[in-house]
Design a protein around this motif. Structure first.
Motif, PDB file in Angstrom:
ATOM      1  N   ASN A  14       4.585   2.636   7.601  1.00 44.40           N
ATOM      2  CA  ASN A  14       3.510   1.929   6.915  1.00 44.40           C
ATOM      3  C   ASN A  14       2.311   2.842   6.629  1.00 44.40           C
ATOM      4  O   ASN A  14       1.777   2.848   5.520  1.00 44.40           O
ATOM      5  CB  ASN A  14       3.062   0.706   7.714  1.00 44.40           C
ATOM      6  N   THR A  15       1.900   3.603   7.616  1.00 46.95           N
ATOM      7  CA  THR A  15       0.762   4.507   7.416  1.00 46.95           C
ATOM      8  C   THR A  15       1.145   5.621   6.448  1.00 46.95           C
ATOM      9  O   THR A  15       0.310   6.071   5.657  1.00 46.95           O
ATOM     10  CB  THR A  15       0.278   5.071   8.763  1.00 46.95           C
ATOM     11  N   GLU A  16       2.388   6.035   6.464  1.00 47.07           N
ATOM     12  CA  GLU A  16       2.838   7.052   5.509  1.00 47.07           C
ATOM     13  C   GLU A  16       2.743   6.531   4.071  1.00 47.07           C
ATOM     14  O   GLU A  16       2.318   7.265   3.172  1.00 47.07           O
ATOM     15  CB  GLU A  16       4.268   7.482   5.811  1.00 47.07           C
ATOM     16  N   LYS A  17       3.121   5.283   3.849  1.00 45.01           N
ATOM     17  CA  LYS A  17       2.997   4.701   2.502  1.00 45.01           C
ATOM     18  C   LYS A  17       1.541   4.724   2.045  1.00 45.01           C
ATOM     19  O   LYS A  17       1.242   5.024   0.884  1.00 45.01           O
ATOM     20  CB  LYS A  17       3.519   3.257   2.491  1.00 45.01           C
ATOM     21  N   MET A  18       0.654   4.409   2.970  1.00 45.04           N
ATOM     22  CA  MET A  18      -0.775   4.429   2.644  1.00 45.04           C
ATOM     23  C   MET A  18      -1.233   5.853   2.324  1.00 45.04           C
ATOM     24  O   MET A  18      -1.989   6.077   1.380  1.00 45.04           O
ATOM     25  CB  MET A  18      -1.585   3.859   3.806  1.00 45.04           C
ATOM     26  N   ALA A  19      -0.768   6.818   3.109  1.00 44.66           N
ATOM     27  CA  ALA A  19      -1.144   8.220   2.893  1.00 44.66           C
ATOM     28  C   ALA A  19      -0.706   8.695   1.515  1.00 44.66           C
ATOM     29  O   ALA A  19      -1.462   9.387   0.815  1.00 44.66           O
ATOM     30  CB  ALA A  19      -0.524   9.102   3.984  1.00 44.66           C
ATOM     31  N   GLY A  25      -4.227   8.809  -5.436  1.00 45.88           N
ATOM     32  CA  GLY A  25      -5.564   8.569  -5.975  1.00 45.88           C
ATOM     33  C   GLY A  25      -6.371   9.850  -6.112  1.00 45.88           C
ATOM     34  O   GLY A  25      -7.070  10.050  -7.112  1.00 45.88           O
ATOM     35  N   ALA A  26      -6.265  10.718  -5.113  1.00 46.25           N
ATOM     36  CA  ALA A  26      -6.984  11.990  -5.171  1.00 46.25           C
ATOM     37  C   ALA A  26      -6.440  12.875  -6.293  1.00 46.25           C
ATOM     38  O   ALA A  26      -7.205  13.514  -7.024  1.00 46.25           O
ATOM     39  CB  ALA A  26      -6.895  12.704  -3.825  1.00 46.25           C
ATOM     40  N   ILE A 131      -7.341  -0.498   4.912  1.00 48.54           N
ATOM     41  CA  ILE A 131      -6.599  -1.159   5.993  1.00 48.54           C
ATOM     42  C   ILE A 131      -5.392  -1.887   5.405  1.00 48.54           C
ATOM     43  O   ILE A 131      -5.487  -2.487   4.334  1.00 48.54           O
ATOM     44  CB  ILE A 131      -7.500  -2.172   6.726  1.00 48.54           C
ATOM     45  N   ALA A 132      -4.290  -1.848   6.134  1.00 51.37           N
ATOM     46  CA  ALA A 132      -3.112  -2.651   5.777  1.00 51.37           C
ATOM     47  C   ALA A 132      -2.622  -3.373   7.022  1.00 51.37           C
ATOM     48  O   ALA A 132      -2.685  -2.838   8.135  1.00 51.37           O
ATOM     49  CB  ALA A 132      -2.001  -1.771   5.217  1.00 51.37           C
ATOM     50  N   ILE A 133      -2.152  -4.580   6.813  1.00 49.86           N
ATOM     51  CA  ILE A 133      -1.535  -5.352   7.883  1.00 49.86           C
ATOM     52  C   ILE A 133      -0.038  -5.348   7.609  1.00 49.86           C
ATOM     53  O   ILE A 133       0.408  -5.848   6.581  1.00 49.86           O
ATOM     54  CB  ILE A 133      -2.062  -6.809   7.917  1.00 49.86           C
ATOM     55  N   GLY A 134       0.723  -4.758   8.516  1.00 50.68           N
ATOM     56  CA  GLY A 134       2.162  -4.615   8.297  1.00 50.68           C
ATOM     57  C   GLY A 134       2.419  -3.631   7.164  1.00 50.68           C
ATOM     58  O   GLY A 134       1.655  -2.707   6.929  1.00 50.68           O
ATOM     59  N   SER A 135       3.477  -3.872   6.430  1.00 52.36           N
ATOM     60  CA  SER A 135       3.786  -3.013   5.294  1.00 52.36           C
ATOM     61  C   SER A 135       2.697  -3.197   4.237  1.00 52.36           C
ATOM     62  O   SER A 135       2.381  -4.331   3.874  1.00 52.36           O
ATOM     63  CB  SER A 135       5.150  -3.378   4.719  1.00 52.36           C
ATOM     64  N   PRO A 136       2.099  -2.098   3.752  1.00 54.79           N
ATOM     65  CA  PRO A 136       0.994  -2.244   2.799  1.00 54.79           C
ATOM     66  C   PRO A 136       1.433  -2.937   1.515  1.00 54.79           C
ATOM     67  O   PRO A 136       2.438  -2.576   0.920  1.00 54.79           O
ATOM     68  CB  PRO A 136       0.538  -0.810   2.535  1.00 54.79           C
ATOM     69  N   ASP A 137       0.654  -3.954   1.126  1.00 58.23           N
ATOM     70  CA  ASP A 137       0.930  -4.659  -0.120  1.00 58.23           C
ATOM     71  C   ASP A 137       0.241  -3.935  -1.275  1.00 58.23           C
ATOM     72  O   ASP A 137      -0.411  -2.904  -1.077  1.00 58.23           O
ATOM     73  CB  ASP A 137       0.495  -6.122  -0.034  1.00 58.23           C
ATOM     74  N   ASP A 138       0.382  -4.467  -2.473  1.00 57.64           N
ATOM     75  CA  ASP A 138      -0.193  -3.830  -3.658  1.00 57.64           C
ATOM     76  C   ASP A 138      -1.709  -3.678  -3.542  1.00 57.64           C
ATOM     77  O   ASP A 138      -2.269  -2.658  -3.930  1.00 57.64           O
ATOM     78  CB  ASP A 138       0.147  -4.607  -4.924  1.00 57.64           C
ATOM     79  N   SER A 140      -3.518  -3.370  -0.745  1.00 54.54           N
ATOM     80  CA  SER A 140      -3.802  -2.298   0.218  1.00 54.54           C
ATOM     81  C   SER A 140      -3.553  -0.924  -0.391  1.00 54.54           C
ATOM     82  O   SER A 140      -4.343   0.003  -0.192  1.00 54.54           O
ATOM     83  CB  SER A 140      -2.936  -2.463   1.471  1.00 54.54           C
ATOM     84  N   LEU A 141      -2.461  -0.790  -1.125  1.00 56.94           N
ATOM     85  CA  LEU A 141      -2.149   0.500  -1.747  1.00 56.94           C
ATOM     86  C   LEU A 141      -3.175   0.854  -2.823  1.00 56.94           C
ATOM     87  O   LEU A 141      -3.562   2.020  -2.957  1.00 56.94           O
ATOM     88  CB  LEU A 141      -0.732   0.489  -2.318  1.00 56.94           C
ATOM     89  N   ASN A 142      -3.649  -0.146  -3.549  1.00 59.27           N
ATOM     90  CA  ASN A 142      -4.695   0.091  -4.544  1.00 59.27           C
ATOM     91  C   ASN A 142      -5.988   0.551  -3.863  1.00 59.27           C
ATOM     92  O   ASN A 142      -6.668   1.459  -4.341  1.00 59.27           O
ATOM     93  CB  ASN A 142      -4.946  -1.173  -5.379  1.00 59.27           C
ATOM     94  N   THR A 143      -6.320  -0.065  -2.739  1.00 60.97           N
ATOM     95  CA  THR A 143      -7.495   0.350  -1.973  1.00 60.97           C
ATOM     96  C   THR A 143      -7.337   1.796  -1.507  1.00 60.97           C
ATOM     97  O   THR A 143      -8.287   2.580  -1.561  1.00 60.97           O
ATOM     98  CB  THR A 143      -7.717  -0.588  -0.769  1.00 60.97           C
ATOM     99  N   CYS A 144      -6.139   2.164  -1.081  1.00 59.27           N
ATOM    100  CA  CYS A 144      -5.872   3.548  -0.658  1.00 59.27           C
ATOM    101  C   CYS A 144      -6.060   4.514  -1.825  1.00 59.27           C
ATOM    102  O   CYS A 144      -6.676   5.579  -1.658  1.00 59.27           O
ATOM    103  CB  CYS A 144      -4.458   3.669  -0.105  1.00 59.27           C
ATOM    104  N   ARG A 145      -5.535   4.161  -2.976  1.00 67.27           N
ATOM    105  CA  ARG A 145      -5.699   5.026  -4.148  1.00 67.27           C
ATOM    106  C   ARG A 145      -7.174   5.198  -4.493  1.00 67.27           C
ATOM    107  O   ARG A 145      -7.634   6.313  -4.774  1.00 67.27           O
ATOM    108  CB  ARG A 145      -4.923   4.460  -5.343  1.00 67.27           C
ATOM    109  N   LYS A 146      -7.935   4.119  -4.431  1.00 65.37           N
ATOM    110  CA  LYS A 146      -9.367   4.200  -4.733  1.00 65.37           C
ATOM    111  C   LYS A 146     -10.098   5.046  -3.694  1.00 65.37           C
ATOM    112  O   LYS A 146     -11.032   5.771  -4.033  1.00 65.37           O
ATOM    113  CB  LYS A 146      -9.976   2.804  -4.825  1.00 65.37           C
ATOM    114  N   LEU A 147      -9.674   4.962  -2.445  1.00 62.74           N
ATOM    115  CA  LEU A 147     -10.292   5.790  -1.406  1.00 62.74           C
ATOM    116  C   LEU A 147     -10.020   7.268  -1.670  1.00 62.74           C
ATOM    117  O   LEU A 147     -10.920   8.104  -1.581  1.00 62.74           O
ATOM    118  CB  LEU A 147      -9.770   5.380  -0.024  1.00 62.74           C
TER     119      LEU A 147
END
Length: 160
Positions: A14-19, A25-26, A131-138, A140-147
């Motif tokens: 899950n954290t890898e998907k966020m990474a 995004g970067a 932040i994501a709860i469980g498997s990141p949803d769309d 959460s992934l969008n928030t990661c890209r923006k970060l």
């Protein structure tokens, strides 16, 4: 072009998907991105990055031991990370899992290094990071890209 290091620890993926989303995004913001597991990060990776984004699962409201070990190793380069842009993200099994305190534990270590921390802008609804709860949803992934995009743009402004 800003150089961004996205470092993460992930046991379930899950954290890898966020990474990967943070790195995307970067890259979309024009940065050169290195995506690495924390155990593969060398001290030179930290020193050569203009921005450092670190992700960890939430364990008892804190970063994983593997992420803490990276910060423990980074004591050898104390003073070399000053003014680099920093940010954090986390995943957990539940909404009450201590997500924000986990991000704050990562940010605290960054601040000890004298890094400049990029908070999560209100457009994504967060405060301290993604932040994501469980498997990141769309969302959460969008928030990661923006970060990732935010860190890349800030690093470009400050370091280039």
């Amino acid at each position: 072009m800003a150089r961004i290091l996205v470092a993460y620890y992930s046991r379930t993926g899950n954290t890898e998907k966020m990474a990967r989303a943070v790195a995307e995004g970067a890259k979309d913001a024009g940065a050169e991105v290195a995506l690495k597991r924390v155990e593969d990060v060398q001290l030179d990776d930290l020193k050569s990055a203009d921005g450092i984004v670190i992700g960890s699962p939430t364990y008892y409201g804190l970063m994983a031991a593997e992420v803490k070990q990276l910060f423990d190793r980074s004591a050898k380069v104390r003073g070399k990370l000053e003014n680099k842009i920093g940010a954090a993200f986390t995943s957990s099994a539940s909404i009450e899992g201590g997500n924000q305190t986990t991000i704050l534990s990562i940010i605290q270590a960054m601040m000890i290094h004298g890094m400049v921390v990029a908070g999560d802008p209100m457009e994504t609804g967060g405060h301290y990071g993604a932040i994501a709860i469980g498997s990141p949803d769309d969302n959460s992934l969008n928030t990661c890209r923006k970060l990732g995009e935010r860190v890349a743009k800030l690093a470009e402004r400050i370091w280039r």
